[in-house]
Design a protein around this motif. Sequence first.
Motif, PDB file in Angstrom:
ATOM      1  N   UNK A 123     -31.371  39.672 -61.430  1.00 58.78           N
ATOM      2  CA  UNK A 123     -31.995  40.093 -60.604  1.00 58.78           C
ATOM      3  C   UNK A 123     -32.028  39.164 -58.826  1.00 58.78           C
ATOM      4  N   UNK A 124     -31.880  37.856 -58.853  1.00 57.01           N
ATOM      5  CA  UNK A 124     -32.097  37.270 -57.325  1.00 57.01           C
ATOM      6  C   UNK A 124     -30.722  37.973 -56.435  1.00 57.01           C
ATOM      7  N   UNK A 125     -29.395  38.256 -57.741  1.00 58.83           N
ATOM      8  CA  UNK A 125     -28.235  38.776 -56.794  1.00 58.83           C
ATOM      9  C   UNK A 125     -28.398  39.812 -56.061  1.00 58.83           C
ATOM     10  N   UNK A 135     -29.910  38.618 -45.725  1.00 65.22           N
ATOM     11  CA  UNK A 135     -29.426  37.924 -46.407  1.00 65.22           C
ATOM     12  C   UNK A 135     -28.118  37.952 -45.505  1.00 65.22           C
ATOM     13  N   UNK A 136     -27.751  39.022 -45.001  1.00 66.61           N
ATOM     14  CA  UNK A 136     -26.503  39.231 -44.958  1.00 66.61           C
ATOM     15  C   UNK A 136     -25.770  39.966 -45.685  1.00 66.61           C
ATOM     16  N   UNK A 137     -25.859  40.501 -46.818  1.00 63.52           N
ATOM     17  CA  UNK A 137     -25.596  41.366 -47.794  1.00 63.52           C
ATOM     18  C   UNK A 137     -24.431  40.633 -48.636  1.00 63.52           C
ATOM     19  N   UNK A 138     -23.797  41.706 -48.364  1.00 63.46           N
ATOM     20  CA  UNK A 138     -22.192  41.210 -48.975  1.00 63.46           C
ATOM     21  C   UNK A 138     -21.045  40.804 -47.811  1.00 63.46           C
ATOM     22  N   UNK A 240     -22.812  35.225 -50.316  1.00 61.18           N
ATOM     23  CA  UNK A 240     -23.677  35.887 -51.393  1.00 61.18           C
ATOM     24  C   UNK A 240     -22.951  35.776 -52.874  1.00 61.18           C
ATOM     25  N   UNK A 241     -21.804  34.819 -52.818  1.00 58.78           N
ATOM     26  CA  UNK A 241     -21.029  34.590 -53.790  1.00 58.78           C
ATOM     27  C   UNK A 241     -22.393  33.466 -54.479  1.00 58.78           C
ATOM     28  N   UNK A 246     -21.881  33.926 -61.386  1.00 63.06           N
ATOM     29  CA  UNK A 246     -20.324  33.122 -61.843  1.00 63.06           C
ATOM     30  C   UNK A 246     -21.012  31.743 -61.017  1.00 63.06           C
ATOM     31  N   UNK A 247     -21.957  31.440 -59.903  1.00 58.29           N
ATOM     32  CA  UNK A 247     -21.568  30.381 -59.532  1.00 58.29           C
ATOM     33  C   UNK A 247     -22.981  29.549 -60.334  1.00 58.29           C
TER      34      UNK A 247
END
Length: 335
Positions: A123-125, A135-138, A240-241, A246-247
């Motif tokens: 959801x946060x992603x 956030x600048x998105x991708x 965004x990663x 994955x983080x």
Amino acid sequence: MSTTPTSSIWRGTTLLAVAAVVLMPVILPSPTLATEILIFALAALASNLLLGYTGLLSFGQGVFFGAGSYCSALVMIHWHFGLFPALLVGILAGALTAFVIGALAIRRTGIYFVMLTLSFSQMAYFVAYTMSSVTGGDNGLLNVPRPPVSVLGFELLSLASPLVFYGFVALLFLAVFVAARRVIHSPFGSTLVAIRENENRASAVGYDTRQFKVLAFVLSGAITGLAGALYALLLNFVPLSNIELATSEHILIMTIIGGTGSLLGSLLGAGSIVLLGDVLSALWPRWPMLLGLALIAVVMFLRGGLWGGLLDLKNRLIRSPEPPQPDTRQKDAAQ
């Protein structure tokens, strides 16, 4: 003045942490790589507080990491916050996010708890992805400054140099390491271990286990938020990663490979994974397959992780020889 074995162990692990922090910029190819190791060691240490000492397998660590990155970067970009206020915002963002997720997730146990933290991570992603104006998105959040160390408007130290910035991160890491060690060996930490071993019994003797687990979440989130804020300063942007699933997996793998229930193992795990990625990514684009094999090997053969394996090796090397058996031949002859 005599020292207990426990205090000797505390002193020994702290000295090893200090030695590692001093030697890393000398041994490694660049201070930037050493800084990245310390930042992820902070995140793995925070994950260890949940997994290793409280027994909570959380996939929400990436959420706390991303919240610290985004919030600290935004206040520096738009409101021109200084270094320490921005780091404080990152800590508070991680702690607040962890409080919300922890308070909801601990209402379930086992696989349902894990699935809840996984859901919050996803959801946060997507929230960060869709709020591209913030956030600048991708593309990520660009042009994150690295303010100097200043007090009352007077600049004391510029962090533009990679080596100086490493020294600043190293001091923060050691401060958090010592503080986390004190927490773990306090009555609060002993209660967390009791909850990990047998939550029903801890509840039966009068502990509010939900409250303790929420507090563990908040502490873990605060440290992870600090790591995320430092990572934004290191990269000078927030990808965004930082907040994707994955983080969280990355941080959990560092925790397990280094050794759950060991703060120094968090440093070993972060160092091994970051170095493995740095070396193998230049040789083979599918290097994460080797990371999976390393994780399988640790789970199968090093149940205590790298730190547990080093302790086992040390015990084998210094194991005292068996005392000689008394010669009973003369006694038997006399009889």
